[in-house]
Design an enzyme around this catalytic site. Structure first.
Site, PDB file in Angstrom:
ATOM      1  N   LYS A 143     -43.556 -10.078  55.983  1.00 48.97           N
ATOM      2  CA  LYS A 143     -45.284 -10.743  56.016  1.00 48.97           C
ATOM      3  C   LYS A 143     -45.521 -12.084  56.873  1.00 48.97           C
ATOM      4  O   LYS A 143     -44.293 -11.901  57.694  1.00 48.97           O
ATOM      5  CB  LYS A 143     -45.090 -12.177  54.696  1.00 48.97           C
ATOM      6  CG  LYS A 143     -44.045 -12.539  54.508  1.00 48.97           C
ATOM      7  CD  LYS A 143     -43.728 -13.894  55.002  1.00 48.97           C
ATOM      8  CE  LYS A 143     -43.159 -13.737  56.245  1.00 48.97           C
ATOM      9  NZ  LYS A 143     -42.651 -15.845  56.487  1.00 48.97           N
ATOM     10  N   HIS A 173     -39.308 -12.120  49.957  1.00 49.01           N
ATOM     11  CA  HIS A 173     -38.430 -12.130  50.179  1.00 49.01           C
ATOM     12  C   HIS A 173     -37.689 -13.592  49.022  1.00 49.01           C
ATOM     13  O   HIS A 173     -37.419 -13.411  48.260  1.00 49.01           O
ATOM     14  CB  HIS A 173     -37.116 -12.639  51.123  1.00 49.01           C
ATOM     15  CG  HIS A 173     -37.070 -14.137  51.763  1.00 49.01           C
ATOM     16  ND1 HIS A 173     -38.461 -14.878  52.432  1.00 49.01           N
ATOM     17  CD2 HIS A 173     -36.634 -15.106  51.699  1.00 49.01           C
ATOM     18  CE1 HIS A 173     -38.492 -16.049  52.901  1.00 49.01           C
ATOM     19  NE2 HIS A 173     -37.179 -16.220  52.067  1.00 49.01           N
ATOM     20  N   HIS A 235     -45.058 -16.810  49.835  1.00 53.02           N
ATOM     21  CA  HIS A 235     -44.339 -17.229  49.135  1.00 53.02           C
ATOM     22  C   HIS A 235     -44.653 -18.311  48.408  1.00 53.02           C
ATOM     23  O   HIS A 235     -43.957 -18.021  46.866  1.00 53.02           O
ATOM     24  CB  HIS A 235     -43.047 -17.811  49.979  1.00 53.02           C
ATOM     25  CG  HIS A 235     -42.241 -17.082  51.611  1.00 53.02           C
ATOM     26  ND1 HIS A 235     -41.909 -16.096  50.659  1.00 53.02           N
ATOM     27  CD2 HIS A 235     -41.391 -18.259  52.428  1.00 53.02           C
ATOM     28  CE1 HIS A 235     -41.343 -15.669  52.652  1.00 53.02           C
ATOM     29  NE2 HIS A 235     -41.762 -16.494  53.811  1.00 53.02           N
ATOM     30  N   LYS A 321     -42.262 -28.329  58.174  1.00 57.35           N
ATOM     31  CA  LYS A 321     -40.752 -27.565  58.682  1.00 57.35           C
ATOM     32  C   LYS A 321     -40.808 -29.581  60.072  1.00 57.35           C
ATOM     33  O   LYS A 321     -41.658 -30.469  59.365  1.00 57.35           O
ATOM     34  CB  LYS A 321     -41.278 -27.664  60.201  1.00 57.35           C
ATOM     35  CG  LYS A 321     -41.172 -25.712  60.408  1.00 57.35           C
ATOM     36  CD  LYS A 321     -40.563 -25.046  59.599  1.00 57.35           C
ATOM     37  CE  LYS A 321     -40.633 -23.055  59.022  1.00 57.35           C
ATOM     38  NZ  LYS A 321     -40.125 -22.775  58.443  1.00 57.35           N
TER      39      LYS A 321
HETATM   40  C1  BG6 Z   1     -39.831 -17.658  55.818  1.00 55.10           C
HETATM   41  C2  BG6 Z   1     -40.302 -18.309  56.632  1.00 55.10           C
HETATM   42  O1  BG6 Z   1     -40.030 -16.562  55.985  1.00 55.10           O
HETATM   43  O2  BG6 Z   1     -38.753 -18.207  55.109  1.00 55.10           O
HETATM   44  C3  BG6 Z   1     -39.973 -19.306  57.603  1.00 55.10           C
HETATM   45  O3  BG6 Z   1     -40.684 -17.597  57.738  1.00 55.10           O
HETATM   46  C4  BG6 Z   1     -38.580 -19.904  56.309  1.00 55.10           C
HETATM   47  O4  BG6 Z   1     -40.441 -20.522  58.648  1.00 55.10           O
HETATM   48  C5  BG6 Z   1     -38.877 -19.739  55.728  1.00 55.10           C
HETATM   49  O5  BG6 Z   1     -38.274 -21.340  57.235  1.00 55.10           O
HETATM   50  C6  BG6 Z   1     -37.212 -19.824  54.074  1.00 55.10           C
HETATM   51  O6  BG6 Z   1     -36.846 -19.096  53.543  1.00 55.10           O
HETATM   52  P1  BG6 Z   1     -35.793 -19.488  52.801  1.00 55.10           P
HETATM   53  O7  BG6 Z   1     -34.976 -18.127  52.185  1.00 55.10           O
HETATM   54  O8  BG6 Z   1     -34.918 -19.991  53.518  1.00 55.10           O
HETATM   55  O9  BG6 Z   1     -36.609 -20.257  51.405  1.00 55.10           O
END
Ligand code: BG6
Length: 467
Positions: A143, A173, A235, A321
């Protein structure tokens, strides 16, 4: 595990995702014995040869992986990694893959992992085609899938000239996280909550994923992407679908995909008036950011699902962020009881409504917070909670990291936790009003919870975080 040995062709092999997740994940899967044979062909635009890439990969596995990388473990894995420069053309790629395949014996399969930005994806697909690597293969697309409706439709159409839909695995993911899958188990395996999972009992839902991380080395990607495309359209909306979907007819890929698609179809287009975009102060001074960048590093919004189950129930989403805390929670607020019989000052309601909360952290947690009596004279109420914490159970060692789980599923051909073309296109469609008319970014101090306007967005409710 899968029935066949695999050559994994990893594009974007020196990128952030490859370092943090994909290389450590492949090593872990390799050591797990779940794959009958594995060879890796790594590609990127950086200058490397086999040896220098192997050292690079080892460092990544040591820094980010969960396994102890001994010389013995590493030498065995490294001997099965090859490096090809992404601009050396399809011929060299084909040679490397065929060399890898010849080590694997009968009928190896290919898994092409495109860990590249959306605008680079089609060039990689063309290279794979030219190199003759489409047969016996599956392809994992990272993505964001496209950057808006038009580009997503074009990307799907072009992809379909080369790959069948059955070969394409669009990864998100968050769906591979154990606690996300646990939403399905929780909702559909228990009788207690099923009857109240609707507008009659639920007041609102929050999906809140603040991150303390900054942009790090990903500024090039991030400037062109922003928090909405990076996190929400991907997500957060996928998680929202797990929360909101009707029971699928069976726990299998097509039924789940259908139900998720129905949720996306019922979502109303995102109204820019219900969106707060933010940018942490200092972002424009980061190396690689435009001096007048309007890229949002923070977003909060209200989404609505206009169907029988959810009409009138707002879904508040937030992510960004450089915020105060790193959390990944879904919090369901129940409606107030019809009548409060507690005296003024008893504390009832003072700490928000009773809630059910899913924590999507790797060490999954769930909690039910409710008002109960504080011991002692009189009737004073406090928020109490019932908790499940995976780390306190005997399960703790069994957790597969999301990427490991999903790579394994793609090798097995199991699409249950992948996203569909039509679903993604619909999500871009509801995003159009926002993408066409984004509200200006508001600045927020690093380490805060975002711009002040987030409070009006949820009023008269409040954000559940910080706890
Ligand atoms: C990613 C984003 O898909 O997911 C990132 O590109 C983000 O910006 C990350 O930090 C967060 O994933 P997780 O698994 O650490 O919550």
């Amino acid at each position: 595990g899968p029935d066949h040995p695999y050559v994994v062709v990893l594009f974007g092999a020196t990128g952030d995702l490859a370092q943090r997740k994909l290389l450590p994940g492949l090593l872990k899967l390799d050591c797990s014995g779940l794959i009958p044979g594995l060879q890796v062909v790594a590609c990127s635009l950086d200058k490397h040869d086999d040896d220098s890439f192997r050292s690079f990969a080892r460092k990544a596995c040591e820094e980010y992986g969960s396994l102890e990388v001994t010389d013995e473990v590493w030498d065995d894995f490294a001997s099965r990694i090859r490096y090809v420069s992404q601009d050396s053309g399809s011929h060299y790629l084909a040679l490397a893959v065929s060399a890898a395949e010849s080590e694997l014996g009968s009928e190896p399969r290919r898994l092409h992992y495109l860990s590249v930005p959306p605008k680079a994806a089609l060039a990689v697909v063309a290279t794979l085609d030219e190199a003759g690597l489409v047969p016996r293969s599956r392809i994992i697309m990272e993505k964001p899938f496209g950057t808006d409706l038009r580009s997503a439709i074009a990307l799907n159409a072009t992809l379909h000239q080369t790959f069948d839909e059955q070969q394409i695995f669009r990864i998100d993911h968050f769906l591979g996280k154990e606690p996300a899958q646990n939403i399905l188990a929780f909702r559909f395996a228990n009788g207690l909550f099923e009857p109240i999972w609707n507008r009659n009992f639920i007041d609102h839902v929050q999906i809140d994923v603040p991150e303390t991380l900054g942009i790090g080395t990903r500024i090039g990607f991030y400037e062109a992407t922003g928090a909405y495309r990076d996190m929400v359209v991907t997500h957060l909306f996928q998680i929202l679908a797990f929360m909101a979907m009707e029971p699928p007819t069976a726990l299998e890929p097509d039924s789940i995909s259908d139900e998720k698609y129905k949720v996306f179809r019922s979502m109303t287009p995102i109204d820019p008036a219900n969106v707060v975009r933010g940018q942490y102060s200092g972002y424009r001074e980061e190396d690689g950011a435009a001096a007048d960048s309007e890229t949002e590093t923070f977003i909060a919004l209200k989404a609505e699902i206009d169907n029988w189950r959810w009409a009138g129930v707002p879904f508040f989403l937030r992510t960004g962020k450089q915020l105060a805390e790193g959390q990944r929670i879904i919090s369901i607020a129940f409606q107030e009881p019809p009548k409060s019989m507690f005296p003024a000052g008893s504390g009832v309601g003072a700490q928000g409504p009773d809630h059910l909360t899913f924590d999507l952290a790797d060490a999954s947690k769930m909690s039910l917070s409710f008002y109960g009596k504080r011991p002692g004279p009189g009737m004073k109420l406090d928020k109490l909670s019932l908790q499940f914490a995976m780390q306190d159970t005997t399960y703790a060692g069994d957790v597969l990291e999301a990427y490991e789980r999903l790579i394994l599923d793609a090798m097995r051909g199991d699409r249950t936790l992948f996203t569909s073309a039509e679903g993604i296109e619909r999500l871009w469609e509801i995003s159009e009003p926002l993408l066409d008319n984004p509200p200006p970014v508001r600045s927020y101090p690093p380490g805060s919870w975002g711009p002040n306007a987030i409070h009006q967005l949820v009023a008269p409710n409040a954000w559940r975080l910080p706890f």
